[in-house]
Enzyme design. Structure first.
Site, PDB file in Angstrom:
ATOM      1  N   SER A 172     103.538   3.450 116.217  1.00 16.23           N
ATOM      2  CA  SER A 172     104.093   2.097 116.336  1.00 16.23           C
ATOM      3  C   SER A 172     103.872   1.480 117.715  1.00 16.23           C
ATOM      4  O   SER A 172     103.957   0.269 117.858  1.00 16.23           O
ATOM      5  CB  SER A 172     105.585   2.087 115.990  1.00 16.23           C
TER       6      SER A 172
ATOM      7  N   LYS B 185     110.504   0.934 121.872  1.00 15.76           N
ATOM      8  CA  LYS B 185     110.024  -0.401 121.517  1.00 15.76           C
ATOM      9  C   LYS B 185     110.065  -1.338 122.726  1.00 15.76           C
ATOM     10  O   LYS B 185     110.821  -1.128 123.675  1.00 15.76           O
ATOM     11  CB  LYS B 185     110.894  -1.032 120.414  1.00 15.76           C
TER      12      LYS B 185
END
Length: 163
Positions: free
Chosen positions: A80, A117
């Site tokens: 990701s 993230k």
């Protein structure tokens, strides 16, 4: 020679570095003064936070960096955060409860899941953004932040990649 050694000791460098040997100061910093921090496991969306409580190895950081807070390391798992961070890369994380918009952080979601993230702050919430464009941003409003809960564990300050 004694005066040069005293000057070198005062500044925390070797006398060889004072004479222009830059390799010597780098090796002295790396080996004599490095601070060990624990690698606490892997991090990816959906991994329980308990998975990052077991020490699986050690990384070294400079005394200068270590003086700026409390640190730990994590191994990236998944794609990701590709292409910037790949599976197997190690991130150095400074423990802190808040980051600036645009920073990359380790975030606890639902009280027990850790993820790495990019944080984008909005007036009414935050987005957790993957660097890999095939993943949609995850938006959380102020109620989600309180009720899920969502909280920042630390800021990613360094990326290390092994070849």
């Amino acid at each position: 020679m004694d005066k040069i050694k005293k000057i070198a000791d005062y500044f925390g460098v070797s006398y060889l570095w004072l004479s222009g040997d830059t390799e010597d100061v780098q090796s002295k910093e790396t080996h004599d003064k490095a601070i060990k921090i624990p690698i606490l496991g892997t991090v990816i969306a959906g991994i329980p936070i308990s998975a990052i409580e077991e020490i699986i190895g050690w990384e070294e950081i400079s005394p200068k960096l270590a003086s700026q807070g409390e640190y730990f390391a994590l191994v990236i798992k998944g794609d990701s955060m590709s292409p910037t961070m790949d599976a197997g890369d190690v991130v150095i994380v400074r423990k802190q409860q808040d980051v600036n918009s645009g920073d990359i952080a380790i975030v606890c979601v639902n009280g027990n899941e850790a993820t790495c993230k990019k944080i984008i702050k909005h007036k009414d919430g935050i987005s957790l953004v993957s660097l890999n464009l095939k993943y949609e941003p995850m938006y959380y409003d102020k109620n989600d932040i309180i009720n899920k809960p969502i909280h920042i564990i630390g800021k990613v300050v360094e990326l290390r990649r092994r070849f």
